[in-house]
Write an enzyme that holds these catalytic residues in place. Sequence first.
Site, PDB file in Angstrom:
ATOM      1  N   ARG A 108       1.201  -1.316   0.200  1.00 33.01           N
ATOM      2  CA  ARG A 108       0.327  -0.817   0.171  1.00 33.01           C
ATOM      3  C   ARG A 108       0.547   0.950   0.108  1.00 33.01           C
ATOM      4  O   ARG A 108       1.009   2.091  -0.724  1.00 33.01           O
ATOM      5  CB  ARG A 108      -1.112  -0.401   1.714  1.00 33.01           C
TER       6      ARG A 108
ATOM      7  N   GLN B 260      -9.607  10.456   7.272  1.00 33.54           N
ATOM      8  CA  GLN B 260      -8.957   8.813   7.926  1.00 33.54           C
ATOM      9  C   GLN B 260      -8.553   7.926   6.179  1.00 33.54           C
ATOM     10  O   GLN B 260      -7.679   7.446   6.373  1.00 33.54           O
ATOM     11  CB  GLN B 260     -10.858   8.376   6.829  1.00 33.54           C
ATOM     12  N   ASN B 261      -7.738   9.218   5.844  1.00 36.26           N
ATOM     13  CA  ASN B 261      -6.751   8.769   5.074  1.00 36.26           C
ATOM     14  C   ASN B 261      -5.104   8.745   5.822  1.00 36.26           C
ATOM     15  O   ASN B 261      -4.951   9.249   6.596  1.00 36.26           O
ATOM     16  CB  ASN B 261      -6.359   9.347   3.941  1.00 36.26           C
TER      17      ASN B 261
ATOM     18  N   HIS C  19      -7.117   8.317  11.271  1.00 37.89           N
ATOM     19  CA  HIS C  19      -7.156   6.563  10.860  1.00 37.89           C
ATOM     20  C   HIS C  19      -5.351   6.579  11.241  1.00 37.89           C
ATOM     21  O   HIS C  19      -4.859   4.967  10.878  1.00 37.89           O
ATOM     22  CB  HIS C  19      -7.484   6.150   9.982  1.00 37.89           C
TER      23      HIS C  19
ATOM     24  N   CYS D  54       6.868  -0.137  16.990  1.00 35.38           N
ATOM     25  CA  CYS D  54       6.830  -1.668  17.413  1.00 35.38           C
ATOM     26  C   CYS D  54       6.106  -2.088  18.557  1.00 35.38           C
ATOM     27  O   CYS D  54       5.510  -1.524  19.492  1.00 35.38           O
ATOM     28  CB  CYS D  54       8.654  -1.449  17.681  1.00 35.38           C
TER      29      CYS D  54
ATOM     30  N   THR E 120     -15.380  10.369   1.155  1.00 33.59           N
ATOM     31  CA  THR E 120     -15.653   9.483   1.563  1.00 33.59           C
ATOM     32  C   THR E 120     -16.986   9.220   1.371  1.00 33.59           C
ATOM     33  O   THR E 120     -18.395   9.473   0.898  1.00 33.59           O
ATOM     34  CB  THR E 120     -15.314   9.630   3.273  1.00 33.59           C
TER      35      THR E 120
ATOM     36  N   ASN F 105     -18.296  14.820  -3.789  1.00 30.63           N
ATOM     37  CA  ASN F 105     -18.443  13.761  -4.299  1.00 30.63           C
ATOM     38  C   ASN F 105     -19.083  13.423  -4.909  1.00 30.63           C
ATOM     39  O   ASN F 105     -20.021  13.753  -5.654  1.00 30.63           O
ATOM     40  CB  ASN F 105     -19.188  12.840  -3.157  1.00 30.63           C
TER      41      ASN F 105
HETATM   42  C1  BV8 Z   1     -14.267   0.960  16.103  1.00 29.41           C
HETATM   43  C2  BV8 Z   1      -7.459   1.006   7.762  1.00 29.41           C
HETATM   44  C3  BV8 Z   1     -14.069  -0.326  18.381  1.00 29.41           C
HETATM   45  C4  BV8 Z   1      -6.743   1.872   7.179  1.00 29.41           C
HETATM   46  C5  BV8 Z   1      -9.295   1.623   7.917  1.00 29.41           C
HETATM   47  C6  BV8 Z   1     -20.218   1.882  15.149  1.00 29.41           C
HETATM   48  C7  BV8 Z   1     -19.571   2.583  15.809  1.00 29.41           C
HETATM   49  C8  BV8 Z   1     -17.758   2.024  15.253  1.00 29.41           C
HETATM   50  C9  BV8 Z   1     -17.563   1.257  15.101  1.00 29.41           C
HETATM   51  C10 BV8 Z   1     -18.197   0.252  14.418  1.00 29.41           C
HETATM   52  C11 BV8 Z   1     -19.286   0.656  14.035  1.00 29.41           C
HETATM   53  N1  BV8 Z   1     -19.557  -0.285  13.111  1.00 29.41           N
HETATM   54  C12 BV8 Z   1     -19.074  -1.419  13.020  1.00 29.41           C
HETATM   55  C13 BV8 Z   1     -17.573  -0.719  13.480  1.00 29.41           C
HETATM   56  C14 BV8 Z   1     -16.715  -1.271  13.197  1.00 29.41           C
HETATM   57  C15 BV8 Z   1     -15.945  -0.803  12.072  1.00 29.41           C
HETATM   58  C16 BV8 Z   1     -16.906   0.026  11.284  1.00 29.41           C
HETATM   59  O1  BV8 Z   1     -16.875   0.834  10.985  1.00 29.41           O
HETATM   60  N2  BV8 Z   1     -16.520  -0.625   9.840  1.00 29.41           N
HETATM   61  C17 BV8 Z   1     -17.723  -0.566   8.984  1.00 29.41           C
HETATM   62  C18 BV8 Z   1     -16.953  -1.107   7.399  1.00 29.41           C
HETATM   63  C19 BV8 Z   1     -18.899  -0.974   9.229  1.00 29.41           C
HETATM   64  N3  BV8 Z   1     -15.272   0.810  12.732  1.00 29.41           N
HETATM   65  C20 BV8 Z   1     -14.097   0.819  13.617  1.00 29.41           C
HETATM   66  O2  BV8 Z   1     -13.624  -1.053  13.694  1.00 29.41           O
HETATM   67  C21 BV8 Z   1     -12.867   1.247  14.251  1.00 29.41           C
HETATM   68  N4  BV8 Z   1     -12.526   0.524  15.107  1.00 29.41           N
HETATM   69  O3  BV8 Z   1     -15.083   1.295  16.191  1.00 29.41           O
HETATM   70  O4  BV8 Z   1     -13.175   0.293  17.308  1.00 29.41           O
HETATM   71  C22 BV8 Z   1     -12.944  -0.125  20.003  1.00 29.41           C
HETATM   72  C23 BV8 Z   1     -13.930  -0.348  20.283  1.00 29.41           C
HETATM   73  C24 BV8 Z   1     -13.620  -0.366  22.306  1.00 29.41           C
HETATM   74  C25 BV8 Z   1     -11.672  -0.957  22.044  1.00 29.41           C
HETATM   75  C26 BV8 Z   1     -11.353  -1.479  20.351  1.00 29.41           C
HETATM   76  C27 BV8 Z   1     -12.316  -1.598  19.549  1.00 29.41           C
HETATM   77  C28 BV8 Z   1     -11.651   1.710  13.300  1.00 29.41           C
HETATM   78  C29 BV8 Z   1     -12.280   2.040  11.617  1.00 29.41           C
HETATM   79  C30 BV8 Z   1     -10.935   2.122  11.338  1.00 29.41           C
HETATM   80  C31 BV8 Z   1     -10.428   0.918   9.857  1.00 29.41           C
HETATM   81  N5  BV8 Z   1      -9.290   1.354   9.382  1.00 29.41           N
HETATM   82  N6  BV8 Z   1      -8.901   1.540   7.052  1.00 29.41           N
HETATM   83  C32 BV8 Z   1      -5.969   2.418   6.291  1.00 29.41           C
HETATM   84  O5  BV8 Z   1      -5.799   0.652   5.470  1.00 29.41           O
HETATM   85  O6  BV8 Z   1      -6.072   2.617   5.256  1.00 29.41           O
HETATM   86  S1  BV8 Z   1     -10.718   1.765   7.373  1.00 29.41           S
HETATM   87  C33 BV8 Z   1     -10.245   2.556   5.831  1.00 29.41           C
HETATM   88  O7  BV8 Z   1     -12.192   3.309   5.347  1.00 29.41           O
HETATM   89  C34 BV8 Z   1      -9.917   3.648   5.681  1.00 29.41           C
HETATM   90  O8  BV8 Z   1      -9.655   4.850   7.010  1.00 29.41           O
HETATM   91  C35 BV8 Z   1     -10.505   5.102   4.846  1.00 29.41           C
HETATM   92  O9  BV8 Z   1     -10.602   6.034   5.165  1.00 29.41           O
HETATM   93  C36 BV8 Z   1     -12.209   4.332   5.252  1.00 29.41           C
HETATM   94  C37 BV8 Z   1     -13.542   4.981   5.245  1.00 29.41           C
HETATM   95  O10 BV8 Z   1     -13.448   4.867   3.884  1.00 29.41           O
HETATM   96  P1  BV8 Z   1     -12.912   6.045   2.362  1.00 29.41           P
HETATM   97  O11 BV8 Z   1     -11.998   6.877   2.764  1.00 29.41           O
HETATM   98  O12 BV8 Z   1     -14.776   6.429   2.624  1.00 29.41           O
HETATM   99  O13 BV8 Z   1     -13.289   5.542   1.736  1.00 29.41           O
HETATM  100  P2  BV8 Z   1     -13.816   4.677   0.705  1.00 29.41           P
HETATM  101  O14 BV8 Z   1     -13.257   4.350  -1.257  1.00 29.41           O
HETATM  102  O15 BV8 Z   1     -14.861   3.566   1.078  1.00 29.41           O
HETATM  103  O16 BV8 Z   1     -14.563   5.346  -0.771  1.00 29.41           O
HETATM  104  C38 BV8 Z   1     -14.616   6.220  -1.358  1.00 29.41           C
HETATM  105  C39 BV8 Z   1     -14.545   7.707  -1.507  1.00 29.41           C
HETATM  106  O17 BV8 Z   1     -14.761   8.290  -2.521  1.00 29.41           O
HETATM  107  C40 BV8 Z   1     -16.256   6.843  -2.677  1.00 29.41           C
HETATM  108  O18 BV8 Z   1     -17.448   7.679  -1.891  1.00 29.41           O
HETATM  109  C41 BV8 Z   1     -16.151   7.891  -3.995  1.00 29.41           C
HETATM  110  O19 BV8 Z   1     -17.520   8.135  -4.268  1.00 29.41           O
HETATM  111  C42 BV8 Z   1     -15.430   8.924  -3.268  1.00 29.41           C
HETATM  112  N7  BV8 Z   1     -14.592   9.736  -4.873  1.00 29.41           N
HETATM  113  C43 BV8 Z   1     -13.991   8.959  -5.696  1.00 29.41           C
HETATM  114  N8  BV8 Z   1     -13.030  10.212  -7.045  1.00 29.41           N
HETATM  115  C44 BV8 Z   1     -13.560  11.123  -5.591  1.00 29.41           C
HETATM  116  C45 BV8 Z   1     -14.401  10.869  -4.769  1.00 29.41           C
HETATM  117  N9  BV8 Z   1     -14.188  11.735  -4.144  1.00 29.41           N
HETATM  118  C46 BV8 Z   1     -13.940  12.994  -3.748  1.00 29.41           C
HETATM  119  N10 BV8 Z   1     -13.424  13.221  -5.047  1.00 29.41           N
HETATM  120  C47 BV8 Z   1     -12.935  12.659  -6.246  1.00 29.41           C
HETATM  121  N11 BV8 Z   1     -11.757  12.624  -7.388  1.00 29.41           N
END
Ligand code: BV8
Length: 254
Positions: free
Chosen positions: A76, A111-112, A129, A137, A198, A223
């Site tokens: 990545r 989030q990036n 994030h 470490c 996002t 978006n």
């Molecule tokens: C946690 C790692 C709890 C880094 C990532 C409710 C509340 C709390 C948690 C949850 C909940 N429901 C579910 C959960 C669990 C989970 C979650 O959210 N799951 C989802 C999928 C259902 N959340 C978690 O696990 C979080 N932790 O809650 O911990 C806890 C409590 C106590 C003790 C322990 C734990 C952690 C969340 C972070 C996870 N890490 N990535 C990496 O690899 O990069 S997530 C990943 O998704 C990235 O961080 C990314 O940034 C993030 C969001 O994605 P987007 O940035 O939106 O990207 P995506 O591709 O989805 O969308 C892109 C958009 O851009 C599109 O809309 C597109 O149309 C648009 N686009 C395209 N081109 C353009 C554009 N826009 C503008 N201009 C353009 N040119």
Amino acid sequence: MTDIAHPHKIEHVAELLRNATRIAVLTGAGMSAESGIETFRQPQTGLWARYNPMELAHVDALARDPKTVTEWYHWRFSKCADAKPNPGHEALARLQQLKRDAGGDVAVLTQNIDGLHQVGGARDIVELHGSILRWRCQKTGEMRPIREVDFSSFPPTSEAGGVLRPDIVLFGEMLPIDALEAAERAVMSCDVFLTIGTSAVVYPAAGYIDLAISRGVPTVEINPDATPMTGSVSHALRGPSGAVLPELLRRMRD
Ligand code: BV8
């Protein structure tokens, strides 16, 4: 909810930004799409169309298979190491400077993990994030820049013998408490809230959009596609951030 199809809608949003003192901005992978970095959830091209996030971006996956997860994050990084900020990053940095010069502020909550907001000139970025440019470490907690990590074998290890992992938030991990507190302060005190690039499906980050809406401040989505929040925000500007943000800055100055 309005959309960019009518240019006078973008003029209205430019007016909102012109009159705002404190702006909070949530950004996602779409912000870096025009820098050539793949997003996660776009059909066909997104990372999750080719990889299983629960196998690679989850804390349990790192515990189960640190070699594969650290290799994937090194890959990545190799995809974003040469990426340059795009006009969207630069316009957001200009907006922040414009507001700071006028005694206000623009809080960028990203989030990036690619560091492009900083390279594009924005400051005090809240990395919800974490960052792929820092590796940690697992044994000592010591942090080091990615350029000081030895990737001759995976998982990389520190001199203390601990696994070195990217300093990012994996699924199932809590976000850094200082980032959560800074983000909450920014959203609770903003006059206007922007959500840019996002899909608004990852929590708790997406929850800041709900929080801004619940406060009743104007909320703007930038978006090219619709998201689950499109119907709830005040204004949806349909277009790429690399084009919409510079256009908003141009109109703010007119
Ligand atoms: C946690 C790692 C709890 C880094 C990532 C409710 C509340 C709390 C948690 C949850 C909940 N429901 C579910 C959960 C669990 C989970 C979650 O959210 N799951 C989802 C999928 C259902 N959340 C978690 O696990 C979080 N932790 O809650 O911990 C806890 C409590 C106590 C003790 C322990 C734990 C952690 C969340 C972070 C996870 N890490 N990535 C990496 O690899 O990069 S997530 C990943 O998704 C990235 O961080 C990314 O940034 C993030 C969001 O994605 P987007 O940035 O939106 O990207 P995506 O591709 O989805 O969308 C892109 C958009 O851009 C599109 O809309 C597109 O149309 C648009 N686009 C395209 N081109 C353009 C554009 N826009 C503008 N201009 C353009 N040119």
